[in-house]
Write a protein that holds these residues in place. Structure first.
Motif, PDB file in Angstrom:
ATOM      1  N   VAL A 221       0.837  -1.204   0.000  1.00 20.66           N
ATOM      2  CA  VAL A 221       0.000   0.000   0.000  1.00 20.66           C
ATOM      3  C   VAL A 221       0.876   1.259   0.000  1.00 20.66           C
ATOM      4  O   VAL A 221       0.533   2.258  -0.638  1.00 20.66           O
ATOM      5  N   MET A 222       2.031   1.201   0.664  1.00 19.97           N
ATOM      6  CA  MET A 222       2.958   2.348   0.654  1.00 19.97           C
ATOM      7  C   MET A 222       3.537   2.560  -0.743  1.00 19.97           C
ATOM      8  O   MET A 222       3.638   3.684  -1.229  1.00 19.97           O
ATOM      9  N   ILE A 223       3.908   1.441  -1.388  1.00 21.08           N
ATOM     10  CA  ILE A 223       4.417   1.526  -2.767  1.00 21.08           C
ATOM     11  C   ILE A 223       3.354   2.153  -3.669  1.00 21.08           C
ATOM     12  O   ILE A 223       3.636   3.053  -4.467  1.00 21.08           O
ATOM     13  N   ALA A 224       2.114   1.681  -3.520  1.00 21.83           N
ATOM     14  CA  ALA A 224       1.009   2.167  -4.363  1.00 21.83           C
ATOM     15  C   ALA A 224       0.747   3.651  -4.140  1.00 21.83           C
ATOM     16  O   ALA A 224       0.462   4.392  -5.093  1.00 21.83           O
ATOM     17  N   ILE A 225       0.872   4.110  -2.893  1.00 24.15           N
ATOM     18  CA  ILE A 225       0.683   5.536  -2.586  1.00 24.15           C
ATOM     19  C   ILE A 225       1.745   6.375  -3.289  1.00 24.15           C
ATOM     20  O   ILE A 225       1.440   7.382  -3.927  1.00 24.15           O
ATOM     21  N   VAL A 226       2.988   5.936  -3.187  1.00 21.51           N
ATOM     22  CA  VAL A 226       4.090   6.674  -3.825  1.00 21.51           C
ATOM     23  C   VAL A 226       3.923   6.704  -5.345  1.00 21.51           C
ATOM     24  O   VAL A 226       4.084   7.734  -5.985  1.00 21.51           O
ATOM     25  N   GLU A 227       3.593   5.554  -5.930  1.00 20.88           N
ATOM     26  CA  GLU A 227       3.403   5.486  -7.379  1.00 20.88           C
ATOM     27  C   GLU A 227       2.212   6.341  -7.825  1.00 20.88           C
ATOM     28  O   GLU A 227       2.216   6.923  -8.907  1.00 20.88           O
ATOM     29  N   ASN A 228       1.208   6.451  -6.965  1.00 17.57           N
ATOM     30  CA  ASN A 228       0.016   7.239  -7.265  1.00 17.57           C
ATOM     31  C   ASN A 228       0.292   8.741  -7.293  1.00 17.57           C
ATOM     32  O   ASN A 228      -0.457   9.513  -7.884  1.00 17.57           O
ATOM     33  N   PHE A 229       1.394   9.157  -6.623  1.00 16.23           N
ATOM     34  CA  PHE A 229       1.769  10.577  -6.630  1.00 16.23           C
ATOM     35  C   PHE A 229       2.075  11.063  -8.052  1.00 16.23           C
ATOM     36  O   PHE A 229       1.933  12.246  -8.363  1.00 16.23           O
ATOM     37  N   GLU A 230       2.540  10.118  -8.892  1.00 18.58           N
ATOM     38  CA  GLU A 230       2.943  10.431 -10.270  1.00 18.58           C
ATOM     39  C   GLU A 230       3.998  11.542 -10.307  1.00 18.58           C
ATOM     40  O   GLU A 230       3.927  12.492 -11.080  1.00 18.58           O
ATOM     41  N   LYS A 231       4.983  11.421  -9.415  1.00 17.53           N
ATOM     42  CA  LYS A 231       6.101  12.364  -9.346  1.00 17.53           C
ATOM     43  C   LYS A 231       7.406  11.609  -9.613  1.00 17.53           C
ATOM     44  O   LYS A 231       7.440  10.375  -9.652  1.00 17.53           O
ATOM     45  N   LYS A 232       8.483  12.358  -9.773  1.00 19.31           N
ATOM     46  CA  LYS A 232       9.795  11.722  -9.832  1.00 19.31           C
ATOM     47  C   LYS A 232      10.032  11.049  -8.482  1.00 19.31           C
ATOM     48  O   LYS A 232       9.617  11.574  -7.443  1.00 19.31           O
ATOM     49  N   ARG A 233      10.697   9.896  -8.484  1.00 11.57           N
ATOM     50  CA  ARG A 233      10.909   9.223  -7.216  1.00 11.57           C
ATOM     51  C   ARG A 233      12.215   8.441  -7.214  1.00 11.57           C
ATOM     52  O   ARG A 233      12.669   7.958  -8.245  1.00 11.57           O
ATOM     53  N   ILE A 234      12.781   8.346  -6.003  1.00 12.70           N
ATOM     54  CA  ILE A 234      13.995   7.562  -5.784  1.00 12.70           C
ATOM     55  C   ILE A 234      13.747   6.639  -4.600  1.00 12.70           C
ATOM     56  O   ILE A 234      13.470   7.096  -3.487  1.00 12.70           O
ATOM     57  N   TYR A 235      13.801   5.339  -4.866  1.00 15.00           N
ATOM     58  CA  TYR A 235      13.666   4.339  -3.806  1.00 15.00           C
ATOM     59  C   TYR A 235      15.071   3.918  -3.372  1.00 15.00           C
ATOM     60  O   TYR A 235      15.903   3.590  -4.211  1.00 15.00           O
ATOM     61  N   VAL A 236      15.317   3.924  -2.060  1.00 18.17           N
ATOM     62  CA  VAL A 236      16.628   3.480  -1.579  1.00 18.17           C
ATOM     63  C   VAL A 236      16.445   2.517  -0.411  1.00 18.17           C
ATOM     64  O   VAL A 236      15.574   2.692   0.445  1.00 18.17           O
ATOM     65  N   GLY A 237      17.241   1.453  -0.413  1.00 22.61           N
ATOM     66  CA  GLY A 237      17.161   0.469   0.668  1.00 22.61           C
ATOM     67  C   GLY A 237      18.229  -0.589   0.492  1.00 22.61           C
ATOM     68  O   GLY A 237      19.166  -0.417  -0.295  1.00 22.61           O
ATOM     69  N   ASP A 238      18.078  -1.663   1.235  1.00 23.73           N
ATOM     70  CA  ASP A 238      19.025  -2.772   1.182  1.00 23.73           C
ATOM     71  C   ASP A 238      18.209  -4.066   1.165  1.00 23.73           C
ATOM     72  O   ASP A 238      17.579  -4.425   2.159  1.00 23.73           O
ATOM     73  N   ARG A 247       5.091  -7.932   9.071  1.00 20.50           N
ATOM     74  CA  ARG A 247       4.238  -6.742   8.981  1.00 20.50           C
ATOM     75  C   ARG A 247       3.776  -6.523   7.540  1.00 20.50           C
ATOM     76  O   ARG A 247       3.370  -5.443   7.161  1.00 20.50           O
ATOM     77  N   TYR A 248       3.894  -7.554   6.739  1.00 24.25           N
ATOM     78  CA  TYR A 248       3.525  -7.514   5.324  1.00 24.25           C
ATOM     79  C   TYR A 248       4.359  -6.491   4.544  1.00 24.25           C
ATOM     80  O   TYR A 248       3.876  -5.856   3.617  1.00 24.25           O
ATOM     81  N   ALA A 249       5.635  -6.364   4.939  1.00 24.50           N
ATOM     82  CA  ALA A 249       6.563  -5.540   4.165  1.00 24.50           C
ATOM     83  C   ALA A 249       6.825  -6.227   2.833  1.00 24.50           C
ATOM     84  O   ALA A 249       6.882  -7.454   2.746  1.00 24.50           O
ATOM     85  N   SER A 250       6.981  -5.411   1.794  1.00 23.65           N
ATOM     86  CA  SER A 250       7.186  -5.947   0.451  1.00 23.65           C
ATOM     87  C   SER A 250       8.333  -5.170  -0.184  1.00 23.65           C
ATOM     88  O   SER A 250       8.252  -3.955  -0.310  1.00 23.65           O
ATOM     89  N   ASN A 251       9.391  -5.847  -0.540  1.00 14.10           N
ATOM     90  CA  ASN A 251      10.600  -5.179  -1.022  1.00 14.10           C
ATOM     91  C   ASN A 251      10.358  -4.408  -2.321  1.00 14.10           C
ATOM     92  O   ASN A 251      10.295  -4.987  -3.405  1.00 14.10           O
ATOM     93  N   ALA A 252      10.259  -3.073  -2.188  1.00 13.63           N
ATOM     94  CA  ALA A 252      10.001  -2.218  -3.351  1.00 13.63           C
ATOM     95  C   ALA A 252      11.145  -2.281  -4.362  1.00 13.63           C
ATOM     96  O   ALA A 252      10.934  -2.088  -5.562  1.00 13.63           O
TER      97      ALA A 252
END
Length: 493
Positions: A221-238, A247-252
Motif C-alpha cells: 500500500v505504501m508503494i502504491a501511494i508513492v506510485e500514485n503521486f505520479e512524481k519523480k521518485r527515488i527508492y533506496v534500501g538494502d 508486517r507484510y513488508a514488500s521489497n520495493a
C-alpha cells in the motif's frame, strides 16, 4: 568529503527516477542529501520509514543547507490528509475487543449468538492487517487467495480460512466500516489504507521528487501511494535488510521497475571483515537458492572472535529473540555494570502486565490476570497451543522465559532496574534484539547463539519456507553488520 565512484554516479545522476540498493553502513542517507543539494531546483519530500528514522535524518540535515527538502513519515502524511485524529486510534487491534465487536455485530445483524475461537480471532486480525497493508481494493475471494499466498500458514490456519471464507470477508467489511465510523479502534495502517483509497487526496502533493528510504521494508500500500503521486521518485534500501515480512513488508527494490544504482562499500568495518562476511552469508544464501551479496569495506581493522572483545570497554550484545537476550542479561547482572536497552527497557517483553498475567495463568491464579486477551485461556498449555498455532512469538518467548526462570523473574527484573541507564553513552553493556539494532552501529558486538544455522536450513523437520529462511539470513546479516572494531559472530554451521 571524498565520495566513492558509486556515490558520485548517484549524486550526479541525470535520471528522473531510479532505485538504489545500498549495503549496511554505505552512507545512503548522506548520498541522498548530497543529491538533493545538487538539485536545488527540485522540491523534495524525504519519506522516512518511521519516526526514529525521520529524527535521524533531521539530525543529519544540520550539516546540509537544504531549503528544498522536507521530511515526513508516510503515516504522518496520511494522518494529516485523512484527518485521522477523528478516529479512535490504537497501535494494535486487540483480540478481546475484536471478539466483543463480533458478538455485538452478529447479534445486531443476524440476531444470533456468535462465539469466535481464539484461532478465528487470530486469522481475522491477520486478515485485517493484510488488507490494510495491501494495494488490493476489492474485498473478495481473490483477496483471500492473495492473503494465503503471501503468508506461511500452518495447516490449522488454512483449514479455518477455507472453511470460513464467506464469514471472514463479511467480518472484514464490518470491522473496516466500524473503524471508519469510530465504533471500533482503528489501527494506523487503516488510515494509511484510507489515504490510498482516496485517489484525489493522495495525488494532492506539492513536490517534484519523492525520496523513499528503507524501501525494502515498505508495504504494497505504501508503494502504491508513492506510485500514485505520479512524481519523480527515488527508492533506496538494502534488499538484504528486509526483516519485516511479518508486517507484510514488500521489497520495493524488487517490485519497482526503475534504473538501478548500487552502493556496495560499507564505511563501518574493514574490507577484510566485509569479504569474510560476504563469503559466509553467500554460502548460506546459496543453500536457499538466493542471489549473491556483494559487500566491500574500508581500510581499517575489524577483528573477528570473542577473544578480541575487550570487556573493560563498552560492548553490545545482539540477539535474534528477546528470550536469548534475557539469558545473556542474567549472566551479566551480577557484575554491577551499567546496562542500556536499545529502544528502552519497557519495550522488551521481560516484565510487563502480559508477563505477570501469563505467570499467574501458569500458577493457576487466574483471578490475578489483568490482560483481557489472556482471561479467555484456562491453562498455560492452552495458551501455548494457541501461540504455536498462530505463530505468536511474543507469547512463546514469555512462556519460555517463565518456564526457565520461574519465581526468579521478579528478582531478575529488580536487578535489571537497579542497573539500567537511559543514557546510552553511560552504559558498559548495551542489550538489543536485531530488529531494534537496525540502523545502529557499535564498536564491539557479541551475537547470541539463537540465529539461523546451516542445520536449520537443511532440517526437513523444521520445514522452513524459502521466505522464512531468506528473512532469517537477512536478520543475521543485519546483526553482523552493526560492528565497527570487533565482533563475536554467531555460528552459521
Amino acid at each position: 568529503m571524498t565520495l566513492t565512484q558509486e556515490q558520485e554516479n548517484i549524486v550526479n545522476s541525470s535520471l528522473e527516477s531510479f532505485k538504489i540498493n545500498a549495503v549496511a553502513g554505505s552512507g545512503k542517507t548522506t548520498t541522498l542529501l548530497l543529491y538533493a543539494q545538487k538539485n536545488p531546483h527540485l522540491r523534495i519530500l524525504y519519506l522516512a520509514y518511521n519516526k526514529s528514522l525521520q529524527i535521524a535524518i533531521l539530525d543529519k540535515l544540520k550539516d546540509f543547507k537544504l531549503n528544498n527538502l522536507s521530511t515526513s513519515t508516510i503515516h504522518s502524511l496520511a494522518y494529516n490528509k485523512t484527518r485521522a485524529y477523528n478516529y479512535q486510534l490504537t497501535n494494535e487491534l486487540k483480540a478481546h475487543i475484536l471478539d466483543r465487536f463480533l458478538s455485538y455485530y452478529e447479534l445486531d445483524i443476524n440476531q444470533k449468538t456468535f462465539y469466535a475461537s481464539n484461532l478465528y480471532l487470530a486469522v481475522l486480525k491477520d486478515f485485517i492487517n493484510f488488507y490494510c497493508n495491501s494495494s488490493l481494493i476489492a474485498i473478495d475471494e481473490k483477496l483471500l487467495d492473495s492473503f494465503i499466498k503471501q503468508s506461511d500458514f500452518e495447516a490449522q490456519y488454512l483449514e479455518l480460512i477455507n472453511k470460513e471464507k464467506k464469514q471472514l470477508l463479511v467480518h472484514l467489511k464490518a470491522v473496516l466500516s466500524a473503524m471508519k465510523k469510530g465504533q471500533l479502534e482503528a489501527t494506523h495502517d487503516f488510515y494509511l489504507k484510507m489515504y490510498y483509497l482516496s485517489k484525489n487526496l493522495s495525488k494532492d502533493i506539492d513536490y517534484d521528487l519523492i525520496l523513499i528510504d528503507e524501501a525494502q521494508d515498505i508495504s504494497d500500500v505504501m508503494i502504491a501511494i508513492v506510485e500514485n503521486f505520479e512524481k519523480k521518485r527515488i527508492y533506496v534500501g538494502d534488499s538484504f535488510q528486509q526483516i519485516y515480512s511479518f508486517r507484510y513488508a514488500s521489497n520495493a527494490l524488487n517490485k519497482i521497475n526503475l534504473p538501478s544504482y548500487s552502493l556496495t562499500t560499507s564505511f563501518r568495518f574493514s574490507n577484510s571483515y566485509a569479504k569474510t562476511l560476504q563469503a559466509l552469508l553467500n554460502k548460506a544464501y546459496a543453500l536457499n537458492g538466493k542471489h549473491e551479496l556483494i559487500l566491500n569495506g574500508i581500510d581499517c581493522s575489524t577483528k573477528i572472535g570473542s577473544e578480541f572483545i575487550d570487556f573493560k570497554k563498552p560492548f553490545t550484545i545482539i540477539s535474534r529473540t528477546s528470550f536469548a537476550l534475557i539469558a545473556e542479561i542474567v549472566k551479566y547482572i551480577h557484575d554491577k555494570k551499567k546496562i542500556y536497552f536499545e529502544g528502552g527497557y519497557s519495550s522488551y517483553s521481560f516484565m510487563n502486565q502480559t508477563v505477570y498475567s501469563i505467570f499467574y495463568l501458569k500458577n493457576r491464579k487466574n483471578e490475578k490476570i489483568t490482560v483481557d486477551e489472556l482471561k479467555n485461556f484456562g491453562s498455560i498449555y492452552e495458551l501455548e497451543t494457541f501461540a504455536k498455532e498462530t505463530k505468536n512469538q511474543e507469547y512463546l518467548n514469555i512462556i519460555k522465559f517463565i518456564n526457565t526462570y520461574g519465581d526468579n523473574i521478579f528478582e531478575i527484573n529488580k536487578k535489571i532496574k537497579d542497573l539500567v541507564t537511559t543514557i546510552k553513552e553511560e552504559a558498559d553493556i548495551i542489550f538489543t534484539t536485531t530488529h531494534k539494532a537496525k540502523g545502529m552501529e557499535y564498536n564491539q558486538v557479541i551475537m547470541t547463539d539463537d540465529f539461523i544455522t546451516k542445520k536449520d536450513i537443511l532440517n526437513t523437520k523444521k520445514s522452513l519456507s524459502f521466505n522464512q529462511i531468506n528473512e532469517e539470513l537477512n536478520i543475521y546479516y543485519v546483526a553482523s553488520t552493526r560492528a565497527k572494531s570487533a565482533i563475536s559472530l554467531a555460528s552459521l554451521e
